[in-house]
Design a protein around this motif. Structure first.
Motif, PDB file in Angstrom:
ATOM      1  N   LEU A  53       0.809  -1.222   0.000  1.00 13.04           N
ATOM      2  CA  LEU A  53       0.000   0.000   0.000  1.00 13.04           C
ATOM      3  C   LEU A  53       0.843   1.273   0.000  1.00 13.04           C
ATOM      4  O   LEU A  53       0.315   2.370   0.204  1.00 13.04           O
ATOM      5  CB  LEU A  53      -0.929  -0.007   1.213  1.00 13.04           C
ATOM      6  CG  LEU A  53      -1.970  -1.131   1.204  1.00 13.04           C
ATOM      7  CD1 LEU A  53      -2.663  -1.232   2.550  1.00 13.04           C
ATOM      8  CD2 LEU A  53      -2.987  -0.904   0.087  1.00 13.04           C
ATOM      9  N   GLY A  54       2.134   1.140  -0.227  1.00  9.20           N
ATOM     10  CA  GLY A  54       2.992   2.306  -0.335  1.00  9.20           C
ATOM     11  C   GLY A  54       3.297   2.996   0.971  1.00  9.20           C
ATOM     12  O   GLY A  54       3.788   4.133   0.979  1.00  9.20           O
ATOM     13  N   LEU A  55       3.045   2.328   2.095  1.00  8.78           N
ATOM     14  CA  LEU A  55       3.297   2.926   3.404  1.00  8.78           C
ATOM     15  C   LEU A  55       4.706   2.656   3.898  1.00  8.78           C
ATOM     16  O   LEU A  55       5.190   3.318   4.825  1.00  8.78           O
ATOM     17  CB  LEU A  55       2.282   2.395   4.427  1.00  8.78           C
ATOM     18  CG  LEU A  55       0.815   2.672   4.097  1.00  8.78           C
ATOM     19  CD1 LEU A  55      -0.093   1.951   5.087  1.00  8.78           C
ATOM     20  CD2 LEU A  55       0.542   4.163   4.091  1.00  8.78           C
ATOM     21  N   VAL A  56       5.350   1.649   3.321  1.00 13.99           N
ATOM     22  CA  VAL A  56       6.732   1.298   3.641  1.00 13.99           C
ATOM     23  C   VAL A  56       7.456   1.089   2.314  1.00 13.99           C
ATOM     24  O   VAL A  56       6.918   0.470   1.395  1.00 13.99           O
ATOM     25  CB  VAL A  56       6.803   0.014   4.504  1.00 13.99           C
ATOM     26  CG1 VAL A  56       8.239  -0.481   4.622  1.00 13.99           C
ATOM     27  CG2 VAL A  56       6.218   0.258   5.890  1.00 13.99           C
ATOM     28  N   THR A  57       8.690   1.610   2.221  1.00 16.16           N
ATOM     29  CA  THR A  57       9.477   1.463   0.993  1.00 16.16           C
ATOM     30  C   THR A  57      10.265   0.161   1.022  1.00 16.16           C
ATOM     31  O   THR A  57      11.012  -0.095   1.977  1.00 16.16           O
ATOM     32  CB  THR A  57      10.452   2.642   0.841  1.00 16.16           C
ATOM     33  OG1 THR A  57       9.714   3.860   0.827  1.00 16.16           O
ATOM     34  CG2 THR A  57      11.248   2.516  -0.445  1.00 16.16           C
ATOM     35  N   PRO A  58      10.118  -0.688   0.013  1.00 18.29           N
ATOM     36  CA  PRO A  58      10.876  -1.946  -0.014  1.00 18.29           C
ATOM     37  C   PRO A  58      12.374  -1.701  -0.131  1.00 18.29           C
ATOM     38  O   PRO A  58      12.814  -0.722  -0.749  1.00 18.29           O
ATOM     39  CB  PRO A  58      10.352  -2.650  -1.268  1.00 18.29           C
ATOM     40  CG  PRO A  58       9.071  -1.972  -1.621  1.00 18.29           C
ATOM     41  CD  PRO A  58       9.214  -0.560  -1.141  1.00 18.29           C
ATOM     42  N   THR A  59      13.156  -2.594   0.445  1.00 17.01           N
ATOM     43  CA  THR A  59      14.595  -2.584   0.234  1.00 17.01           C
ATOM     44  C   THR A  59      14.915  -3.103  -1.165  1.00 17.01           C
ATOM     45  O   THR A  59      15.837  -2.630  -1.833  1.00 17.01           O
ATOM     46  CB  THR A  59      15.295  -3.453   1.295  1.00 17.01           C
ATOM     47  OG1 THR A  59      14.944  -2.961   2.595  1.00 17.01           O
ATOM     48  CG2 THR A  59      16.801  -3.433   1.119  1.00 17.01           C
ATOM     49  N   ALA A  60      14.121  -4.070  -1.610  1.00 20.62           N
ATOM     50  CA  ALA A  60      14.267  -4.628  -2.950  1.00 20.62           C
ATOM     51  C   ALA A  60      12.944  -5.267  -3.350  1.00 20.62           C
ATOM     52  O   ALA A  60      12.089  -5.551  -2.509  1.00 20.62           O
ATOM     53  CB  ALA A  60      15.393  -5.664  -2.986  1.00 20.62           C
TER      54      ALA A  60
END
Length: 306
Positions: free
Chosen positions: A55-62
């Motif tokens: 949901l775009g609330l946390v940015t993935p590391t990869a």
């Protein structure tokens, strides 16, 4: 892998690293439209982190988490595409349920009448004029789902939606989500209620310590694990039946209640073997595996700390 549909959820090699903790580790799965998918895992498995990245609330590391080929932040009109509830609804204590939803409608460019439509959908019409401070936890859950449905989205994501619901409310939730999926929507539900998930879900995605452990249709997962389908047999001639079933290469184990649990043979074949051997049967029942048993078997020793 076939190209994803526009309403499918696609998690592809998703990873999230927090300093020394890898909460999600190279995770990939797909959630198909027209089905309810249960997202399961022990505490600390990375489920909530995965949903927040989706949901775009946390940015993935990869890796990526998308709807079809689009990230949530790239959707032109997300309220009409994706509805989500990650916790019980929050609202101003002095505002009524109806006014809370109408404020969201105005912010999203939706007509005020949509608030009454979703209140009816979730069974909150009688409490529409009640102030939020008087809502029970179960009512807050329903209000959260109502808010998620305002844009009539094709994708619905729910994290522990049955929290605070009584048995009647849980059954209502099950019927609602099944009907939404039957109408072609994509429904992803994270839950610890494994018995309810066995009744609700068409597919399951099981994770532990941030990694994918198992995914697939519920019947397939249950059939592959814990010896698959078993047959419960009751007979006063247990030894004779066991001897007769040895010719079928079936495995026979005594149960605590005095019955026999047979693996490796269908009920019809067991009945025929008993008849041929002159063995009297009092019960012959096929039993599907239990999701809780399979879950514990798959995740044993793999719980993480989130």
């Amino acid at each position: 892998m076939t190209a994803p549909g526009t309403d499918e959820i696609v998690v592809d090699r998703l990873t999230k690293q927090y300093k020394k903790l890898r909460a999600v580790d190279d995770l990939s799965f797909r959630v198909r439209s027209g089905r309810v998918t249960g997202f399961l895992g022990p505490n600390g498995a990375g489920k909530t982190t995965t949903l927040r990245m989706l949901l775009g609330l946390v940015t993935p590391t990869a890796g990526t988490a998308t709807f079809g080929n689009q990230r949530y932040t790239d959707l032109t009109d997300p309220v009409r595409k994706v509805g989500a509830v990650l916790e019980a609804s929050s609202a101003h204590r002095g505002r009524t349920g109806r006014n809370h939803l109408r404020m969201i409608c105005r912010a999203a460019g939706l007509p005020d009448t949509r608030a009454d439509e979703v209140l009816e959908l979730v069974g909150l019409t009688p409490a529409a004029k009640r102030k939020f401070k008087g809502y029970s936890l179960g009512m807050k859950q329903r209000l959260g789902i109502a808010a998620a449905m305002l844009g009539d989205p094709q994708v619905l994501i729910l994290d522990e939606p049955a929290n605070g619901l009584d048995p009647e409310g849980i059954r209502w939730m099950r019927d609602l989500l099944k009907s939404l999926a039957a109408n072609g929507r994509t429904v992803l539900v994270s839950s610890h209620l494994l018995g309810e998930m066995q009744l609700l879900a068409d597919d399951v995605v099981i994770v532990a310590a941030g990694k994918l452990i198992r995914q697939g249709p519920v019947d397939e997962v249950l059939g592959d694990m814990a010896g698959g389908t078993q047959v419960r047999v009751r007979t006063p001639q247990a030894e004779q039946l066991t001897a007769a079933l040895s010719e079928l290469n079936a495995t026979v184990n005594p149960a605590q209640d005095g019955s026999l649990l047979v693996h490796g043979a269908e009920a019809a074949a067991i009945g025929h073997a008993a008849f041929s051997a002159g063995v009297e049967l009092h019960e012959l029942t096929s039993e599907r595996g239990d999701l809780e048993q399979v879950f514990l078997q798959l995740t044993a020793g793999k719980a993480g700390i989130r």
